[in-house]
Design a protein around this motif. Structure first.
Motif, PDB file in Angstrom:
ATOM      1  N   SER A 165       0.626  -0.943  -0.087  1.00  0.00           N
ATOM      2  CA  SER A 165      -0.423  -0.277   0.046  1.00  0.00           C
ATOM      3  C   SER A 165       0.225   1.394  -0.216  1.00  0.00           C
ATOM      4  O   SER A 165       1.558   1.265   1.084  1.00  0.00           O
ATOM      5  CB  SER A 165      -1.060   0.376   0.906  1.00  0.00           C
ATOM      6  N   PRO A 166       1.028   1.566  -0.809  1.00  0.00           N
ATOM      7  CA  PRO A 166       1.409   2.973  -1.664  1.00  0.00           C
ATOM      8  C   PRO A 166       1.454   4.556  -0.681  1.00  0.00           C
ATOM      9  O   PRO A 166      -0.188   4.440   0.186  1.00  0.00           O
ATOM     10  CB  PRO A 166       2.508   3.560  -2.488  1.00  0.00           C
ATOM     11  N   PRO A 167       1.909   5.646  -0.127  1.00  0.00           N
ATOM     12  CA  PRO A 167       1.590   6.323  -0.047  1.00  0.00           C
ATOM     13  C   PRO A 167       0.741   6.980  -0.937  1.00  0.00           C
ATOM     14  O   PRO A 167       0.442   6.720  -2.021  1.00  0.00           O
ATOM     15  CB  PRO A 167       2.490   7.474  -0.045  1.00  0.00           C
ATOM     16  N   TYR A 168      -0.244   8.246  -0.155  1.00  0.00           N
ATOM     17  CA  TYR A 168      -1.499   8.640  -0.594  1.00  0.00           C
ATOM     18  C   TYR A 168      -1.458   9.696  -1.389  1.00  0.00           C
ATOM     19  O   TYR A 168      -2.185   9.948  -1.823  1.00  0.00           O
ATOM     20  CB  TYR A 168      -2.599   7.719  -0.477  1.00  0.00           C
ATOM     21  N   ALA A 203       3.325 -11.634  -9.533  1.00  0.00           N
ATOM     22  CA  ALA A 203       1.082 -10.675  -9.423  1.00  0.00           C
ATOM     23  C   ALA A 203       1.655  -9.765  -8.282  1.00  0.00           C
ATOM     24  O   ALA A 203       2.751  -9.627  -7.806  1.00  0.00           O
ATOM     25  CB  ALA A 203       0.155 -11.383  -8.685  1.00  0.00           C
ATOM     26  N   LEU A 204       0.964  -8.699  -8.585  1.00  0.00           N
ATOM     27  CA  LEU A 204       1.491  -7.394  -7.755  1.00  0.00           C
ATOM     28  C   LEU A 204      -0.678  -6.606  -7.220  1.00  0.00           C
ATOM     29  O   LEU A 204      -1.426  -7.489  -7.750  1.00  0.00           O
ATOM     30  CB  LEU A 204       1.731  -6.008  -8.265  1.00  0.00           C
ATOM     31  N   TRP A 205      -0.240  -6.792  -5.973  1.00  0.00           N
ATOM     32  CA  TRP A 205      -1.681  -6.295  -5.278  1.00  0.00           C
ATOM     33  C   TRP A 205      -1.102  -4.704  -4.732  1.00  0.00           C
ATOM     34  O   TRP A 205       0.053  -4.787  -3.554  1.00  0.00           O
ATOM     35  CB  TRP A 205      -2.158  -7.330  -4.365  1.00  0.00           C
ATOM     36  N   ILE A 206      -1.793  -3.911  -5.286  1.00  0.00           N
ATOM     37  CA  ILE A 206      -1.671  -2.414  -4.510  1.00  0.00           C
ATOM     38  C   ILE A 206      -2.918  -1.753  -4.458  1.00  0.00           C
ATOM     39  O   ILE A 206      -3.890  -2.426  -5.110  1.00  0.00           O
ATOM     40  CB  ILE A 206      -1.085  -1.818  -5.970  1.00  0.00           C
ATOM     41  N   ASN A 207      -2.641  -1.755  -2.484  1.00  0.00           N
ATOM     42  CA  ASN A 207      -4.037  -0.776  -1.656  1.00  0.00           C
ATOM     43  C   ASN A 207      -3.923   0.375  -1.732  1.00  0.00           C
ATOM     44  O   ASN A 207      -3.018   0.874  -1.969  1.00  0.00           O
ATOM     45  CB  ASN A 207      -4.285  -1.458  -0.540  1.00  0.00           C
ATOM     46  N   VAL A 208      -4.951   1.045  -2.952  1.00  0.00           N
ATOM     47  CA  VAL A 208      -4.925   2.291  -3.320  1.00  0.00           C
ATOM     48  C   VAL A 208      -6.461   3.002  -2.287  1.00  0.00           C
ATOM     49  O   VAL A 208      -7.126   2.369  -2.220  1.00  0.00           O
ATOM     50  CB  VAL A 208      -4.676   3.326  -4.503  1.00  0.00           C
ATOM     51  N   GLY A 209      -5.904   4.110  -1.935  1.00  0.00           N
ATOM     52  CA  GLY A 209      -7.292   4.535  -1.699  1.00  0.00           C
ATOM     53  C   GLY A 209      -7.448   6.154  -2.646  1.00  0.00           C
ATOM     54  O   GLY A 209      -7.760   6.116  -4.006  1.00  0.00           O
ATOM     55  N   HIS A 210      -7.640   8.158  -1.911  1.00  0.00           N
ATOM     56  CA  HIS A 210      -7.758   8.400  -2.948  1.00  0.00           C
ATOM     57  C   HIS A 210      -6.848   9.810  -2.616  1.00  0.00           C
ATOM     58  O   HIS A 210      -6.238   9.493  -2.493  1.00  0.00           O
ATOM     59  CB  HIS A 210      -9.789   9.336  -2.462  1.00  0.00           C
ATOM     60  N   ILE A 211      -6.506  10.311  -3.614  1.00  0.00           N
ATOM     61  CA  ILE A 211      -5.846  11.891  -3.790  1.00  0.00           C
ATOM     62  C   ILE A 211      -7.003  12.785  -3.856  1.00  0.00           C
ATOM     63  O   ILE A 211      -7.277  13.128  -5.420  1.00  0.00           O
ATOM     64  CB  ILE A 211      -4.978  11.623  -4.955  1.00  0.00           C
ATOM     65  N   MET A 212      -6.505  13.724  -3.653  1.00  0.00           N
ATOM     66  CA  MET A 212      -7.153  15.171  -3.531  1.00  0.00           C
ATOM     67  C   MET A 212      -6.777  16.001  -5.124  1.00  0.00           C
ATOM     68  O   MET A 212      -5.295  16.413  -5.060  1.00  0.00           O
ATOM     69  CB  MET A 212      -6.805  16.303  -2.354  1.00  0.00           C
ATOM     70  N   HIS A 213      -7.536  16.505  -5.983  1.00  0.00           N
ATOM     71  CA  HIS A 213      -7.637  16.926  -7.118  1.00  0.00           C
ATOM     72  C   HIS A 213      -7.550  18.310  -6.838  1.00  0.00           C
ATOM     73  O   HIS A 213      -7.013  19.573  -7.341  1.00  0.00           O
ATOM     74  CB  HIS A 213      -8.088  16.480  -8.597  1.00  0.00           C
ATOM     75  N   SER A 214      -8.376  18.797  -5.884  1.00  0.00           N
ATOM     76  CA  SER A 214      -8.382  19.994  -5.369  1.00  0.00           C
ATOM     77  C   SER A 214      -9.097  20.148  -3.612  1.00  0.00           C
ATOM     78  O   SER A 214      -9.264  18.662  -3.273  1.00  0.00           O
ATOM     79  CB  SER A 214      -9.912  21.190  -6.390  1.00  0.00           C
ATOM     80  N   ASN A 215      -9.922  21.188  -3.053  1.00  0.00           N
ATOM     81  CA  ASN A 215     -10.177  20.903  -2.111  1.00  0.00           C
ATOM     82  C   ASN A 215     -11.832  20.149  -1.785  1.00  0.00           C
ATOM     83  O   ASN A 215     -12.523  19.997  -1.183  1.00  0.00           O
ATOM     84  CB  ASN A 215     -10.765  22.372  -1.696  1.00  0.00           C
ATOM     85  N   THR A 216     -12.762  20.105  -3.650  1.00  0.00           N
ATOM     86  CA  THR A 216     -13.677  18.720  -2.933  1.00  0.00           C
ATOM     87  C   THR A 216     -13.489  17.890  -3.688  1.00  0.00           C
ATOM     88  O   THR A 216     -14.462  17.606  -4.515  1.00  0.00           O
ATOM     89  CB  THR A 216     -14.515  20.330  -3.658  1.00  0.00           C
ATOM     90  N   GLU A 217     -12.630  18.390  -5.224  1.00  0.00           N
ATOM     91  CA  GLU A 217     -12.564  16.826  -5.655  1.00  0.00           C
ATOM     92  C   GLU A 217     -11.222  15.791  -5.397  1.00  0.00           C
ATOM     93  O   GLU A 217     -10.092  15.956  -5.678  1.00  0.00           O
ATOM     94  CB  GLU A 217     -12.091  17.403  -7.312  1.00  0.00           C
ATOM     95  N   ALA A 218     -12.326  14.815  -4.366  1.00  0.00           N
ATOM     96  CA  ALA A 218     -11.500  13.160  -4.121  1.00  0.00           C
ATOM     97  C   ALA A 218     -11.221  12.052  -5.316  1.00  0.00           C
ATOM     98  O   ALA A 218     -12.136  11.486  -5.511  1.00  0.00           O
ATOM     99  CB  ALA A 218     -11.558  12.947  -3.027  1.00  0.00           C
ATOM    100  N   VAL A 219      -9.850  12.325  -5.809  1.00  0.00           N
ATOM    101  CA  VAL A 219     -10.370  10.852  -7.397  1.00  0.00           C
ATOM    102  C   VAL A 219      -9.147   9.826  -6.538  1.00  0.00           C
ATOM    103  O   VAL A 219      -8.353   9.819  -5.828  1.00  0.00           O
ATOM    104  CB  VAL A 219      -9.536  11.887  -8.291  1.00  0.00           C
ATOM    105  N   PRO A 220     -10.471   8.784  -7.201  1.00  0.00           N
ATOM    106  CA  PRO A 220      -9.559   7.430  -7.171  1.00  0.00           C
ATOM    107  C   PRO A 220      -8.372   7.529  -7.606  1.00  0.00           C
ATOM    108  O   PRO A 220      -8.352   7.501  -8.637  1.00  0.00           O
ATOM    109  CB  PRO A 220     -10.518   6.101  -7.274  1.00  0.00           C
ATOM    110  N   LEU A 221      -7.327   6.324  -6.458  1.00  0.00           N
ATOM    111  CA  LEU A 221      -5.930   6.244  -7.583  1.00  0.00           C
ATOM    112  C   LEU A 221      -6.229   4.886  -7.928  1.00  0.00           C
ATOM    113  O   LEU A 221      -4.771   5.548  -9.083  1.00  0.00           O
ATOM    114  CB  LEU A 221      -4.785   6.376  -6.134  1.00  0.00           C
ATOM    115  N   THR A 222      -6.997   4.072  -8.497  1.00  0.00           N
ATOM    116  CA  THR A 222      -7.455   3.312  -9.527  1.00  0.00           C
ATOM    117  C   THR A 222      -7.203   4.075 -10.794  1.00  0.00           C
ATOM    118  O   THR A 222      -6.333   4.005 -11.423  1.00  0.00           O
ATOM    119  CB  THR A 222      -8.235   2.421  -8.677  1.00  0.00           C
ATOM    120  N   TYR A 223      -8.175   5.330 -11.215  1.00  0.00           N
ATOM    121  CA  TYR A 223      -7.847   5.716 -12.241  1.00  0.00           C
ATOM    122  C   TYR A 223      -6.843   6.370 -12.432  1.00  0.00           C
ATOM    123  O   TYR A 223      -5.703   6.622 -14.049  1.00  0.00           O
ATOM    124  CB  TYR A 223      -8.447   7.369 -11.677  1.00  0.00           C
TER     125      TYR A 223
END
Length: 409
Positions: A165-168, A203-223
Protein backbone atom coordinates in the motif's frame (compact mmCIF):
# COMPACT_ATOMS: atom_id res chain seq x y z
CA UNK A 1 -11.81 -37.24 -6.75
CA UNK A 2 -10.14 -34.01 -7.87
CA UNK A 3 -6.66 -34.15 -9.42
CA UNK A 4 -6.06 -30.36 -9.26
CA UNK A 5 -5.40 -30.05 -5.48
CA UNK A 6 -3.35 -33.27 -5.50
CA UNK A 7 -1.04 -31.90 -8.20
CA UNK A 8 -0.71 -28.49 -6.55
CA UNK A 9 0.01 -29.91 -3.09
CA UNK A 10 2.56 -32.42 -4.41
CA UNK A 11 4.30 -29.70 -6.44
CA UNK A 12 4.46 -27.41 -3.42
CA UNK A 13 5.86 -30.19 -1.23
CA UNK A 14 8.53 -30.72 -3.87
CA UNK A 15 9.33 -26.97 -3.82
CA UNK A 16 8.79 -26.63 -7.56
CA UNK A 17 7.34 -23.68 -9.40
CA UNK A 18 4.83 -24.33 -12.17
CA UNK A 19 7.52 -23.47 -14.74
CA UNK A 20 10.02 -25.87 -13.18
CA UNK A 21 7.50 -28.72 -13.15
CA UNK A 22 6.51 -27.97 -16.75
CA UNK A 23 10.13 -28.14 -17.86
CA UNK A 24 10.69 -31.39 -15.96
CA UNK A 25 7.76 -33.21 -17.61
CA UNK A 26 8.06 -31.61 -21.05
CA UNK A 27 4.87 -29.56 -21.21
CA UNK A 28 4.13 -25.83 -21.22
CA UNK A 29 3.73 -23.83 -17.99
CA UNK A 30 0.18 -23.07 -19.09
CA UNK A 31 -0.55 -26.81 -19.21
CA UNK A 32 0.50 -27.12 -15.57
CA UNK A 33 -1.55 -24.06 -14.66
CA UNK A 34 -4.61 -25.56 -16.37
CA UNK A 35 -4.13 -28.89 -14.57
CA UNK A 36 -4.02 -27.06 -11.23
CA UNK A 37 -7.27 -25.31 -12.14
CA UNK A 38 -9.01 -28.65 -12.80
CA UNK A 39 -8.73 -28.34 -16.58
CA UNK A 40 -6.21 -29.61 -19.13
CA UNK A 41 -5.65 -33.00 -20.68
CA UNK A 42 -4.34 -36.44 -19.75
CA UNK A 43 -1.26 -35.67 -21.83
CA UNK A 44 -0.29 -33.37 -18.95
CA UNK A 45 -1.82 -35.37 -16.10
CA UNK A 46 -0.06 -38.69 -16.68
CA UNK A 47 3.58 -37.45 -16.72
CA UNK A 48 2.86 -35.12 -13.80
CA UNK A 49 1.47 -37.98 -11.69
CA UNK A 50 4.56 -40.04 -12.48
CA UNK A 51 7.06 -37.24 -11.87
CA UNK A 52 5.50 -36.17 -8.56
CA UNK A 53 5.04 -39.81 -7.48
CA UNK A 54 1.29 -39.42 -6.96
CA UNK A 55 0.14 -43.02 -6.53
CA UNK A 56 -3.52 -43.71 -7.33
CA UNK A 57 -5.19 -46.50 -5.35
CA UNK A 58 -8.58 -48.01 -6.15
CA UNK A 59 -8.07 -48.86 -9.82
CA UNK A 60 -6.96 -52.33 -10.98
CA UNK A 61 -3.26 -52.68 -11.85
CA UNK A 62 -2.27 -52.15 -15.49
CA UNK A 63 0.53 -50.61 -17.51
CA UNK A 64 -1.09 -47.19 -18.07
CA UNK A 65 -3.75 -45.01 -16.48
CA UNK A 66 -6.07 -45.55 -19.45
CA UNK A 67 -5.64 -49.32 -19.21
CA UNK A 68 -6.38 -49.21 -15.49
CA UNK A 69 -9.52 -47.23 -16.19
CA UNK A 70 -10.66 -49.81 -18.75
CA UNK A 71 -9.84 -52.70 -16.40
CA UNK A 72 -12.00 -51.07 -13.70
CA UNK A 73 -14.93 -50.86 -16.12
CA UNK A 74 -14.59 -54.48 -17.17
CA UNK A 75 -14.24 -55.58 -13.55
CA UNK A 76 -17.61 -54.00 -12.82
CA UNK A 77 -19.01 -55.63 -15.96
CA UNK A 78 -20.14 -52.28 -17.35
CA UNK A 79 -20.45 -51.61 -21.06
CA UNK A 80 -19.35 -48.29 -22.52
CA UNK A 81 -23.01 -47.42 -22.99
CA UNK A 82 -23.82 -48.15 -19.33
CA UNK A 83 -20.97 -45.96 -18.14
CA UNK A 84 -21.82 -43.23 -20.63
CA UNK A 85 -25.42 -43.13 -19.38
CA UNK A 86 -24.35 -42.82 -15.74
CA UNK A 87 -21.59 -40.25 -16.04
CA UNK A 88 -23.03 -38.12 -18.84
CA UNK A 89 -20.14 -38.60 -21.26
CA UNK A 90 -20.21 -39.86 -24.82
CA UNK A 91 -18.92 -43.28 -25.85
CA UNK A 92 -16.14 -41.74 -28.03
CA UNK A 93 -15.01 -39.73 -25.00
CA UNK A 94 -14.84 -42.87 -22.86
CA UNK A 95 -12.92 -44.70 -25.57
CA UNK A 96 -10.42 -41.84 -25.63
CA UNK A 97 -9.97 -42.09 -21.86
CA UNK A 98 -9.29 -45.82 -22.17
CA UNK A 99 -6.56 -44.99 -24.72
CA UNK A 100 -5.01 -42.59 -22.23
CA UNK A 101 -6.08 -39.36 -23.96
CA UNK A 102 -8.83 -36.82 -23.39
CA UNK A 103 -9.59 -34.23 -20.76
CA UNK A 104 -8.90 -34.44 -17.03
CA UNK A 105 -12.41 -33.24 -16.22
CA UNK A 106 -13.91 -36.11 -18.24
CA UNK A 107 -11.74 -38.64 -16.41
CA UNK A 108 -12.84 -37.23 -13.04
CA UNK A 109 -16.52 -37.46 -14.05
CA UNK A 110 -16.15 -41.09 -15.16
CA UNK A 111 -14.16 -42.06 -12.06
CA UNK A 112 -16.89 -40.70 -9.78
CA UNK A 113 -19.19 -43.37 -11.23
CA UNK A 114 -16.74 -46.14 -11.94
CA UNK A 115 -14.48 -46.00 -8.88
CA UNK A 116 -15.92 -43.62 -6.26
CA UNK A 117 -13.54 -44.98 -3.61
CA UNK A 118 -10.42 -44.05 -5.58
CA UNK A 119 -7.81 -42.32 -3.43
CA UNK A 120 -4.19 -41.23 -3.36
CA UNK A 121 -1.72 -43.64 -1.82
CA UNK A 122 0.72 -41.89 0.46
CA UNK A 123 4.24 -42.09 -0.88
CA UNK A 124 7.13 -42.85 1.44
CA UNK A 125 9.03 -40.10 -0.32
CA UNK A 126 6.87 -37.00 -0.47
CA UNK A 127 9.61 -34.42 -0.72
CA UNK A 128 12.50 -34.29 -3.15
CA UNK A 129 15.59 -32.18 -2.91
CA UNK A 130 14.75 -28.52 -3.40
CA UNK A 131 15.62 -27.10 -6.84
CA UNK A 132 18.84 -25.18 -7.02
CA UNK A 133 18.46 -21.61 -5.81
CA UNK A 134 15.44 -22.30 -3.59
CA UNK A 135 15.51 -22.69 0.17
CA UNK A 136 13.32 -25.01 2.20
CA UNK A 137 13.02 -22.70 5.21
CA UNK A 138 11.49 -19.25 4.59
CA UNK A 139 13.25 -16.06 5.58
CA UNK A 140 12.07 -12.59 6.52
CA UNK A 141 14.31 -9.64 5.63
CA UNK A 142 13.74 -6.07 6.81
CA UNK A 143 15.52 -3.32 4.91
CA UNK A 144 15.68 0.25 6.18
CA UNK A 145 16.28 2.05 2.89
CA UNK A 146 14.64 3.74 -0.06
CA UNK A 147 12.43 1.20 -1.84
CA UNK A 148 13.33 2.35 -5.37
CA UNK A 149 17.07 1.99 -4.80
CA UNK A 150 16.50 -1.37 -3.10
CA UNK A 151 14.28 -2.78 -5.86
CA UNK A 152 16.77 -1.70 -8.50
CA UNK A 153 19.40 -3.85 -6.77
CA UNK A 154 17.29 -7.03 -6.42
CA UNK A 155 17.82 -9.84 -8.94
CA UNK A 156 15.44 -10.08 -11.87
CA UNK A 157 12.73 -12.72 -11.53
CA UNK A 158 13.32 -13.14 -7.78
CA UNK A 159 9.88 -12.12 -6.45
CA UNK A 160 6.68 -14.15 -6.78
CA UNK A 161 4.32 -11.61 -5.27
CA UNK A 162 4.44 -7.89 -4.51
CA UNK A 163 1.72 -6.75 -2.13
CA UNK A 164 1.79 -3.23 -0.78
CA UNK A 165 0.00 0.00 0.00
CA UNK A 166 1.97 3.02 -1.23
CA UNK A 167 1.58 6.52 0.21
CA UNK A 168 -1.62 8.22 -0.99
CA UNK A 169 -0.33 11.81 -0.70
CA UNK A 170 -3.06 12.31 1.89
CA UNK A 171 -1.13 14.38 4.43
CA UNK A 172 0.02 11.52 6.68
CA UNK A 173 3.04 12.05 8.93
CA UNK A 174 5.27 9.86 6.73
CA UNK A 175 4.36 11.62 3.45
CA UNK A 176 5.66 14.65 1.60
CA UNK A 177 3.10 17.16 0.32
CA UNK A 178 3.23 16.67 -3.45
CA UNK A 179 1.23 17.98 -6.35
CA UNK A 180 -0.66 15.37 -8.38
CA UNK A 181 2.00 15.63 -11.10
CA UNK A 182 4.83 15.14 -8.59
CA UNK A 183 3.02 12.22 -6.98
CA UNK A 184 2.58 10.43 -10.30
CA UNK A 185 6.27 10.94 -11.08
CA UNK A 186 7.02 9.17 -7.79
CA UNK A 187 4.52 6.40 -8.69
CA UNK A 188 6.20 5.98 -12.08
CA UNK A 189 9.60 5.48 -10.45
CA UNK A 190 8.56 2.71 -8.06
CA UNK A 191 6.14 0.95 -10.42
CA UNK A 192 8.81 0.76 -13.14
CA UNK A 193 10.86 -1.53 -10.87
CA UNK A 194 8.16 -4.18 -10.45
CA UNK A 195 7.93 -6.03 -13.82
CA UNK A 196 11.64 -6.88 -13.84
CA UNK A 197 11.45 -8.37 -10.34
CA UNK A 198 8.42 -10.61 -10.87
CA UNK A 199 8.70 -14.27 -11.81
CA UNK A 200 6.87 -15.33 -15.02
CA UNK A 201 3.79 -16.23 -12.92
CA UNK A 202 4.21 -13.28 -10.54
CA UNK A 203 1.61 -10.77 -9.39
CA UNK A 204 1.27 -7.30 -7.89
CA UNK A 205 -1.48 -6.43 -5.40
CA UNK A 206 -1.65 -2.72 -4.66
CA UNK A 207 -3.99 -1.14 -2.09
CA UNK A 208 -4.91 2.47 -2.89
CA UNK A 209 -7.31 5.16 -1.71
CA UNK A 210 -7.93 8.65 -3.05
CA UNK A 211 -5.84 11.66 -3.99
CA UNK A 212 -7.06 15.26 -3.74
CA UNK A 213 -7.14 17.09 -7.07
CA UNK A 214 -8.69 20.11 -5.38
CA UNK A 215 -10.37 21.06 -2.11
CA UNK A 216 -13.59 19.39 -3.30
CA UNK A 217 -12.39 16.66 -5.68
CA UNK A 218 -11.04 13.38 -4.24
CA UNK A 219 -10.10 11.12 -7.16
CA UNK A 220 -9.62 7.34 -6.74
CA UNK A 221 -5.96 6.50 -7.26
CA UNK A 222 -7.01 3.48 -9.34
CA UNK A 223 -7.72 5.96 -12.16
CA UNK A 224 -4.09 7.07 -12.09
CA UNK A 225 -2.39 3.74 -11.43
CA UNK A 226 -4.21 1.64 -14.04
CA UNK A 227 -2.72 3.30 -17.17
CA UNK A 228 0.66 3.50 -15.47
CA UNK A 229 0.75 -0.21 -14.67
CA UNK A 230 -0.46 -1.21 -18.13
CA UNK A 231 2.18 0.99 -19.72
CA UNK A 232 4.82 -1.00 -17.82
CA UNK A 233 3.55 -4.33 -19.13
CA UNK A 234 1.34 -5.54 -16.28
CA UNK A 235 -2.24 -6.68 -16.86
CA UNK A 236 -5.26 -6.25 -14.60
CA UNK A 237 -6.94 -9.43 -13.37
CA UNK A 238 -9.42 -7.87 -10.98
CA UNK A 239 -10.27 -4.96 -8.73
CA UNK A 240 -11.32 -5.91 -5.20
CA UNK A 241 -13.25 -3.59 -2.91
CA UNK A 242 -12.19 -3.46 0.73
CA UNK A 243 -15.07 -2.28 2.92
CA UNK A 244 -14.58 -1.34 6.56
CA UNK A 245 -16.49 0.61 9.15
CA UNK A 246 -15.02 3.97 9.96
CA UNK A 247 -13.27 6.31 7.56
CA UNK A 248 -13.67 9.80 6.17
CA UNK A 249 -16.83 11.71 7.05
CA UNK A 250 -18.33 14.31 4.72
CA UNK A 251 -21.10 16.88 4.95
CA UNK A 252 -21.88 17.26 1.24
CA UNK A 253 -21.33 13.71 -0.04
CA UNK A 254 -21.76 10.09 1.10
CA UNK A 255 -19.43 8.73 3.77
CA UNK A 256 -16.30 7.09 2.44
CA UNK A 257 -15.98 3.50 3.71
CA UNK A 258 -14.04 1.65 0.99
CA UNK A 259 -10.60 1.32 -0.53
CA UNK A 260 -9.47 -0.68 -3.56
CA UNK A 261 -7.06 -3.52 -4.19
CA UNK A 262 -5.76 -3.75 -7.77
CA UNK A 263 -4.56 -7.22 -8.81
CA UNK A 264 -2.10 -7.16 -11.72
CA UNK A 265 -0.06 -10.01 -13.20
CA UNK A 266 2.86 -10.33 -15.54
CA UNK A 267 1.17 -12.94 -17.75
CA UNK A 268 -2.66 -13.07 -17.79
CA UNK A 269 -2.48 -16.54 -19.33
CA UNK A 270 -0.26 -18.00 -16.62
CA UNK A 271 -0.44 -16.81 -13.02
CA UNK A 272 -0.90 -18.33 -9.56
CA UNK A 273 -4.37 -18.56 -8.07
CA UNK A 274 -4.86 -21.12 -5.30
CA UNK A 275 -8.63 -20.99 -4.92
CA UNK A 276 -8.88 -23.96 -2.57
CA UNK A 277 -6.52 -22.22 -0.14
CA UNK A 278 -8.84 -19.24 0.32
CA UNK A 279 -12.33 -20.72 0.13
CA UNK A 280 -14.75 -19.28 2.68
CA UNK A 281 -16.73 -21.88 4.62
CA UNK A 282 -19.14 -19.24 5.95
CA UNK A 283 -20.52 -18.81 2.42
CA UNK A 284 -21.94 -22.38 2.42
CA UNK A 285 -25.34 -21.25 3.65
CA UNK A 286 -27.22 -24.29 2.27
CA UNK A 287 -26.67 -28.06 2.41
CA UNK A 288 -26.38 -28.33 -1.36
CA UNK A 289 -24.10 -31.37 -1.98
CA UNK A 290 -22.48 -29.48 -4.84
CA UNK A 291 -20.95 -27.06 -2.37
CA UNK A 292 -17.26 -27.57 -1.73
CA UNK A 293 -16.78 -28.66 1.91
CA UNK A 294 -13.96 -26.09 2.05
CA UNK A 295 -16.38 -23.29 1.25
CA UNK A 296 -17.09 -21.04 -1.71
CA UNK A 297 -14.99 -18.66 -3.74
CA UNK A 298 -14.82 -15.33 -1.88
CA UNK A 299 -16.39 -12.45 -3.76
CA UNK A 300 -14.62 -9.31 -4.96
CA UNK A 301 -16.11 -7.38 -2.01
CA UNK A 302 -14.12 -7.95 1.18
CA UNK A 303 -15.07 -6.86 4.66
CA UNK A 304 -12.14 -6.60 7.06
CA UNK A 305 -12.22 -4.27 10.08
CA UNK A 306 -9.75 -1.42 10.02
CA UNK A 307 -6.81 -1.57 12.40
CA UNK A 308 -7.62 1.25 14.80
CA UNK A 309 -6.19 2.70 18.00
CA UNK A 310 -7.72 4.54 20.92
CA UNK A 311 -10.85 3.20 22.59
CA UNK A 312 -11.54 -0.29 21.27
CA UNK A 313 -8.06 -0.54 19.72
CA UNK A 314 -7.34 -3.52 17.48
CA UNK A 315 -5.06 -6.15 19.10
CA UNK A 316 -2.57 -5.85 16.23
CA UNK A 317 -2.41 -2.04 16.28
CA UNK A 318 1.06 -0.43 16.30
CA UNK A 319 2.18 3.21 16.15
CA UNK A 320 1.84 3.23 12.35
CA UNK A 321 -1.18 5.41 11.41
CA UNK A 322 -2.25 3.45 8.29
CA UNK A 323 -1.95 -0.23 9.07
CA UNK A 324 -3.95 -2.85 7.19
CA UNK A 325 -5.16 -6.11 8.79
CA UNK A 326 -2.93 -9.17 8.59
CA UNK A 327 -5.89 -11.43 7.77
CA UNK A 328 -6.55 -9.52 4.57
CA UNK A 329 -2.94 -9.83 3.42
CA UNK A 330 -3.00 -13.52 4.31
CA UNK A 331 -5.82 -14.11 1.82
CA UNK A 332 -3.79 -12.46 -0.94
CA UNK A 333 -0.62 -14.37 -0.07
CA UNK A 334 -2.34 -17.76 0.09
CA UNK A 335 -4.20 -17.15 -3.16
CA UNK A 336 -1.40 -15.69 -5.28
CA UNK A 337 1.80 -17.36 -4.07
CA UNK A 338 2.98 -20.81 -3.05
CA UNK A 339 4.81 -21.98 0.10
CA UNK A 340 8.46 -21.00 -0.08
CA UNK A 341 7.84 -18.14 -2.52
CA UNK A 342 9.26 -14.67 -1.88
CA UNK A 343 6.80 -11.84 -1.14
CA UNK A 344 7.98 -8.23 -1.40
CA UNK A 345 6.43 -5.19 0.29
CA UNK A 346 8.30 -2.07 -0.90
CA UNK A 347 6.38 0.10 1.58
CA UNK A 348 6.72 -2.23 4.54
CA UNK A 349 5.27 0.06 7.20
CA UNK A 350 4.39 -1.85 10.37
CA UNK A 351 5.27 -5.21 8.82
CA UNK A 352 1.81 -6.65 8.18
CA UNK A 353 2.98 -8.32 4.96
CA UNK A 354 6.02 -9.83 6.70
CA UNK A 355 3.82 -11.25 9.47
CA UNK A 356 1.31 -12.68 6.98
CA UNK A 357 4.13 -14.24 4.94
CA UNK A 358 5.68 -15.81 8.05
CA UNK A 359 2.35 -17.28 9.18
CA UNK A 360 1.86 -18.85 5.74
CA UNK A 361 5.32 -20.33 5.16
CA UNK A 362 6.48 -17.71 2.66
CA UNK A 363 9.66 -15.67 2.59
CA UNK A 364 9.38 -11.90 2.67
CA UNK A 365 11.38 -8.77 2.00
CA UNK A 366 10.00 -5.68 3.73
CA UNK A 367 11.47 -2.33 2.73
CA UNK A 368 10.74 0.72 4.87
CA UNK A 369 12.52 4.07 4.66
CA UNK A 370 11.39 5.31 8.09
CA UNK A 371 13.67 3.95 10.81
CA UNK A 372 10.94 4.04 13.49
CA UNK A 373 8.48 1.95 11.47
CA UNK A 374 11.31 -0.36 10.37
CA UNK A 375 12.09 -1.12 14.03
CA UNK A 376 8.40 -1.55 14.88
CA UNK A 377 8.02 -4.12 12.09
CA UNK A 378 11.05 -6.12 13.23
CA UNK A 379 9.88 -6.16 16.85
CA UNK A 380 6.39 -7.12 15.78
CA UNK A 381 7.59 -10.16 13.83
CA UNK A 382 9.82 -11.19 16.74
CA UNK A 383 6.73 -11.21 18.93
CA UNK A 384 4.77 -13.30 16.43
CA UNK A 385 7.66 -15.76 16.17
CA UNK A 386 7.66 -16.20 19.94
CA UNK A 387 3.90 -16.80 19.97
CA UNK A 388 4.28 -19.53 17.34
CA UNK A 389 7.58 -21.00 18.52
CA UNK A 390 8.06 -24.54 17.24
CA UNK A 391 5.21 -24.36 14.72
CA UNK A 392 7.32 -23.11 11.80
CA UNK A 393 10.76 -23.92 10.37
CA UNK A 394 13.67 -21.94 11.75
CA UNK A 395 14.33 -18.80 9.71
CA UNK A 396 16.90 -19.24 6.95
CA UNK A 397 20.20 -17.71 7.94
CA UNK A 398 21.80 -17.79 4.50
CA UNK A 399 20.49 -15.43 1.82
CA UNK A 400 18.44 -17.09 -0.91
CA UNK A 401 19.18 -14.16 -3.19
CA UNK A 402 22.27 -12.02 -3.01
CA UNK A 403 21.12 -8.46 -2.49
CA UNK A 404 23.53 -5.57 -2.58
CA UNK A 405 22.07 -2.36 -1.16
CA UNK A 406 23.06 0.32 1.24
CA UNK A 407 21.07 -1.54 3.88
CA UNK A 408 22.91 -3.79 6.28
CA UNK A 409 21.57 -7.35 6.23
Amino acid sequence: MKFAPLIREARQRALLSQSELAKAVGVSPRAIWLAEQGAGTLRTLVPVLEFLRIAIAGLPPASTLGARFRAARLKREMSLQDLADQCGLSIPTLRSLERGVGRIACLEAAIRVLAPSIRVRKSSKTRREAPRGVVSAPFQKFINADCIETMQSLPAGSISLVTTSPPYNAGKEYESDLSVREYMQFAERWISCIPRLLTPTGALWINVGHIMHSNTEAVPLTYHYYPLLVRHGLRLVQEVVWHARGGLRYGKRFAHRTERWMWFVKNPENYIFNLDDVRDGTLNITDDPRNSPQGQNPTDYWHYPRVVGGRGASPEKTEHPCQFPVAMVERIIRACSNPGDVVLDPFGGAGSTAVAAFLNNRSSISVEIDRRYHNIAKSRLDGVRQQHAGQFPSPQEEHWIEIKTAANF
